[in-house]
Design a protein around this motif. Sequence first.
Motif, PDB file in Angstrom:
ATOM      1  N   GLU A 259      -2.534  -3.966   0.844  1.00 27.30           N
ATOM      2  CA  GLU A 259      -1.922  -3.169   2.194  1.00 27.30           C
ATOM      3  C   GLU A 259      -0.491  -3.348   1.852  1.00 27.30           C
ATOM      4  O   GLU A 259      -0.252  -3.797   0.372  1.00 27.30           O
ATOM      5  N   GLY A 260       0.459  -2.212   2.367  1.00 33.52           N
ATOM      6  CA  GLY A 260       1.180  -0.895   1.689  1.00 33.52           C
ATOM      7  C   GLY A 260       2.325  -1.331   3.507  1.00 33.52           C
ATOM      8  O   GLY A 260       2.287  -1.892   3.988  1.00 33.52           O
ATOM      9  N   GLY A 261       3.121  -0.357   2.944  1.00 31.44           N
ATOM     10  CA  GLY A 261       4.147  -0.377   4.070  1.00 31.44           C
ATOM     11  C   GLY A 261       4.689   1.174   3.511  1.00 31.44           C
ATOM     12  O   GLY A 261       3.771   2.210   3.002  1.00 31.44           O
ATOM     13  N   GLU A 262       5.643   1.542   4.107  1.00 35.10           N
ATOM     14  CA  GLU A 262       6.119   2.443   4.411  1.00 35.10           C
ATOM     15  C   GLU A 262       7.846   2.718   3.383  1.00 35.10           C
ATOM     16  O   GLU A 262       8.406   2.363   3.672  1.00 35.10           O
ATOM     17  N   ARG A 263       8.190   3.601   2.576  1.00 38.72           N
ATOM     18  CA  ARG A 263       9.487   3.689   2.475  1.00 38.72           C
ATOM     19  C   ARG A 263      10.228   5.440   2.958  1.00 38.72           C
ATOM     20  O   ARG A 263       9.319   6.461   3.359  1.00 38.72           O
ATOM     21  N   ALA A 264      10.966   4.891   3.532  1.00 34.67           N
ATOM     22  CA  ALA A 264      11.899   6.208   3.986  1.00 34.67           C
ATOM     23  C   ALA A 264      12.605   7.312   2.886  1.00 34.67           C
ATOM     24  O   ALA A 264      13.014   8.253   4.027  1.00 34.67           O
ATOM     25  N   GLY A 265      12.781   6.948   2.356  1.00 33.40           N
ATOM     26  CA  GLY A 265      13.023   8.373   1.396  1.00 33.40           C
ATOM     27  C   GLY A 265      12.151   9.682   1.005  1.00 33.40           C
ATOM     28  O   GLY A 265      10.910   9.305   1.030  1.00 33.40           O
TER      29      GLY A 265
ATOM     30  N   ASN B 111      -3.123   2.135  -8.020  1.00 41.08           N
ATOM     31  CA  ASN B 111      -3.437   1.222  -7.380  1.00 41.08           C
ATOM     32  C   ASN B 111      -4.433   2.719  -6.273  1.00 41.08           C
ATOM     33  O   ASN B 111      -3.847   3.796  -6.860  1.00 41.08           O
ATOM     34  N   ASP B 112      -5.361   2.619  -5.945  1.00 42.40           N
ATOM     35  CA  ASP B 112      -5.731   3.849  -4.773  1.00 42.40           C
ATOM     36  C   ASP B 112      -6.230   4.832  -5.849  1.00 42.40           C
ATOM     37  O   ASP B 112      -5.832   6.027  -4.849  1.00 42.40           O
ATOM     38  N   LEU B 113      -6.698   4.623  -7.156  1.00 46.24           N
ATOM     39  CA  LEU B 113      -7.389   5.377  -7.414  1.00 46.24           C
ATOM     40  C   LEU B 113      -8.553   6.469  -6.740  1.00 46.24           C
ATOM     41  O   LEU B 113      -8.062   8.075  -6.859  1.00 46.24           O
ATOM     42  N   HIS B 114      -9.606   5.979  -5.914  1.00 43.89           N
ATOM     43  CA  HIS B 114     -10.050   6.526  -5.212  1.00 43.89           C
ATOM     44  C   HIS B 114     -11.138   7.518  -6.233  1.00 43.89           C
ATOM     45  O   HIS B 114     -12.043   8.805  -6.199  1.00 43.89           O
ATOM     46  N   GLY B 115     -11.256   7.120  -7.465  1.00 43.19           N
ATOM     47  CA  GLY B 115     -12.503   7.783  -8.677  1.00 43.19           C
ATOM     48  C   GLY B 115     -11.851   8.807  -8.974  1.00 43.19           C
ATOM     49  O   GLY B 115     -12.348   9.817  -8.881  1.00 43.19           O
TER      50      GLY B 115
ATOM     51  N   THR C 120       0.517  -4.078  -4.923  1.00 45.38           N
ATOM     52  CA  THR C 120       0.639  -3.775  -3.113  1.00 45.38           C
ATOM     53  C   THR C 120      -0.354  -2.238  -2.933  1.00 45.38           C
ATOM     54  O   THR C 120      -0.338  -1.475  -4.601  1.00 45.38           O
ATOM     55  N   GLY C 121      -0.627  -1.605  -2.318  1.00 40.17           N
ATOM     56  CA  GLY C 121      -2.017  -0.914  -2.087  1.00 40.17           C
ATOM     57  C   GLY C 121      -2.095  -0.151  -1.196  1.00 40.17           C
ATOM     58  O   GLY C 121      -1.487  -1.209   0.174  1.00 40.17           O
ATOM     59  N   HIS C 122      -3.082   0.680  -0.470  1.00 41.63           N
ATOM     60  CA  HIS C 122      -3.659   1.324   0.661  1.00 41.63           C
ATOM     61  C   HIS C 122      -2.847   2.327   1.106  1.00 41.63           C
ATOM     62  O   HIS C 122      -3.799   3.123   2.204  1.00 41.63           O
ATOM     63  N   THR C 123      -1.513   2.062   1.644  1.00 41.05           N
ATOM     64  CA  THR C 123      -0.460   3.537   1.839  1.00 41.05           C
ATOM     65  C   THR C 123      -0.193   4.573   1.095  1.00 41.05           C
ATOM     66  O   THR C 123       0.207   5.882   2.040  1.00 41.05           O
ATOM     67  N   HIS C 124      -0.646   4.740   0.282  1.00 42.93           N
ATOM     68  CA  HIS C 124      -0.733   5.598  -1.105  1.00 42.93           C
ATOM     69  C   HIS C 124       0.755   6.127  -0.435  1.00 42.93           C
ATOM     70  O   HIS C 124       1.282   6.926  -1.393  1.00 42.93           O
ATOM     71  N   GLU C 125       2.111   5.409  -0.508  1.00 43.56           N
ATOM     72  CA  GLU C 125       2.672   5.210  -0.200  1.00 43.56           C
ATOM     73  C   GLU C 125       3.740   4.541  -2.191  1.00 43.56           C
ATOM     74  O   GLU C 125       3.644   3.566  -1.985  1.00 43.56           O
TER      75      GLU C 125
ATOM     76  N   ALA D 238      -4.564  -3.733 -11.563  1.00 42.94           N
ATOM     77  CA  ALA D 238      -4.791  -3.436 -10.063  1.00 42.94           C
ATOM     78  C   ALA D 238      -4.546  -3.754  -8.493  1.00 42.94           C
ATOM     79  O   ALA D 238      -4.564  -4.553  -8.063  1.00 42.94           O
ATOM     80  N   ALA D 239      -4.589  -2.975  -7.611  1.00 44.02           N
ATOM     81  CA  ALA D 239      -4.474  -3.055  -5.774  1.00 44.02           C
ATOM     82  C   ALA D 239      -5.405  -2.855  -5.471  1.00 44.02           C
ATOM     83  O   ALA D 239      -4.975  -3.048  -3.641  1.00 44.02           O
ATOM     84  N   GLY D 240      -6.575  -2.180  -6.082  1.00 41.90           N
ATOM     85  CA  GLY D 240      -7.986  -1.980  -5.471  1.00 41.90           C
ATOM     86  C   GLY D 240      -8.327  -0.995  -4.466  1.00 41.90           C
ATOM     87  O   GLY D 240      -7.056   0.639  -4.685  1.00 41.90           O
ATOM     88  N   ASP D 241      -8.647  -0.285  -3.891  1.00 43.04           N
ATOM     89  CA  ASP D 241      -9.562   1.124  -3.945  1.00 43.04           C
ATOM     90  C   ASP D 241      -9.124   2.052  -4.568  1.00 43.04           C
ATOM     91  O   ASP D 241      -8.735   2.774  -4.998  1.00 43.04           O
TER      92      ASP D 241
END
Length: 582
Positions: A250-256, A33-37, A292-297, A89-92
């Motif tokens: 679409e993604g989320g955040e992890r606390a660790g 996900n989120d390779l962005h070239g 998932t992707g998008h949040t880079h986490e 892959a999950a986009g971007d």
Amino acid sequence: MVTASVLAPALAASPATAQRNADTVPVQLLALNDLHGNLDAVEGPAGAVTRTGPDGAPEKVQAGGVARLATLLDKSRADAAGHESLTVAAGDMIGGSPLLSAAFHDEPTVDALEALGLDVTAVGNHEFDEGPDELHRMRHGGCHPEGGCSIEGKPYDGTDFPYLAANVTRKQAAERKAPGDPILPPYWIKKLPGGERIGFIGLTTRHTAASVSASMVRDLEFGDEVRTIDRYADELDRKGVKAIVTLLHEGGERAGRTYDADCDTEGPGSRLSGPVKEIAGRASAKVDAFVTGHTHEPYTCTVTDPEGQPRLVTQGASFGRTFTDLRFDIDRATGDVVRSSASAGNHVVTPETERQPAVRKTVEEWRARSADLARKPVGHIAADIPGRGSDQLETPLGDLITDTQVEATRGEGAELALLNWGGMRADLTHRASGDEGDGVVTYGEAFQVQPFGNPLVTMTLTGAQLREVLRQQFSGANAGSPEVLQLSDALRYEADLSREGAARLLEDTIRVKGEPLRDDATYRVTVNDFLAEGGNGFSALKKGTDRESSTTDLAAFTDYLGNHSSPENPLPRPAADRVTLR
């Protein structure tokens, strides 16, 4: 060969599932996900991954590079001998790309993804950076309408893999109430050698229109994720496809603090937050896993579905720094995933990993075509200038970029400039990335920081409107996660993050050129066109008047570096002291 670090499984395989038998088919999904070239590893903090070190303490390691990634994908496939292996892959995967890919309209990234074996991908918001027509060209082929053929005499032939866009439709005429067909297929069905089938539903965040230039997507609608998933999960089920995976940008955040922190410490998804947790908790129980992707986490978590069953929700780090290895069994009798067999781990693409020859050859062939432009020196710096990789809300690179934009637009009367965090894509590192020498900024490095070539828009805002822009950093769409704008030198303010919403902005501390902000005064403010159209929740900027545009963010950046630095007088690292956070 040095291999990647592995995250502990989010769901441990039980002894019963560890031993394969004729009743099940083992499947491996290698997820990106989120390779962005980013065909090369990103230098500096933005290219690092924080993992748990041998002593149990967090440690940062540099990561990335698609040829190294390909080596580790090959190894993971070999390690999973006997599994049916697919790469998803999950986009971007494109958009916001460095010069190596962007100079050729991201065709190099497509070539690399084909070489490393990508089978299918969802669209992300950045697949729409140049609008739906360019996305169709990327999928189906043809030369760029303005740039022509990247390789003379050889038209681009499109992707070998399908793009999925289940929730992206053309805007319908007012008299039509039925939803339109997606602009690209909503799902892809893979038939395994034994006849078992897996359905992949692919979609992007419903907030895509607020994440790219509005002019590029004004004719598109981005539907609700849960309703879209439910619709196509039902359709796949009616076709007899029981094993279903959603590829969701679409993604989320992890606390660790580390990528390998346990996501389920206190139960399924206990350390996961953000939109994906709600989506995965509400969407059809017919879906067996979410990539998932998008949040880079990076995370591997479980979220309980509406029928009370756990299912995997995963994401890798952006820029090719990690990938995810998901494994599960499919019951031959039912065709469905055996949820108790599911496990997942993230792997770091470390610099010591050998480059896979075929992908390396692909990348180097494209590099040779852009080498002269990429190596051209455009400026000099005295130290690292962190931007995308900074752990601070205000960054030294953000300060520098906004100052370049004010200078570039003084002819339009600019006094101030504002920059969204996503408008800077990397860091400037002092250490040489090639043979240019330490402290030299090349055009390729500058392009990696500002890859969009966004037009700069200078507008007039009243003091009251500027105040509202600053309030919107902490309210509305940004209430949950502040979007702190980068500021040019003439603007200062303080914020108290212990407060809620817009009250975080301490309004009586706002200063312009050292003077208190006056609501009835007018100010000339420069932003990129994404912000000018209200992107990232900054709708107050749409009220700006007397708009003028004469240059781009990249041109402003490179011109400033050339005019204000030399080998004898390199630019120092900005202090990043314009926003005071309490």
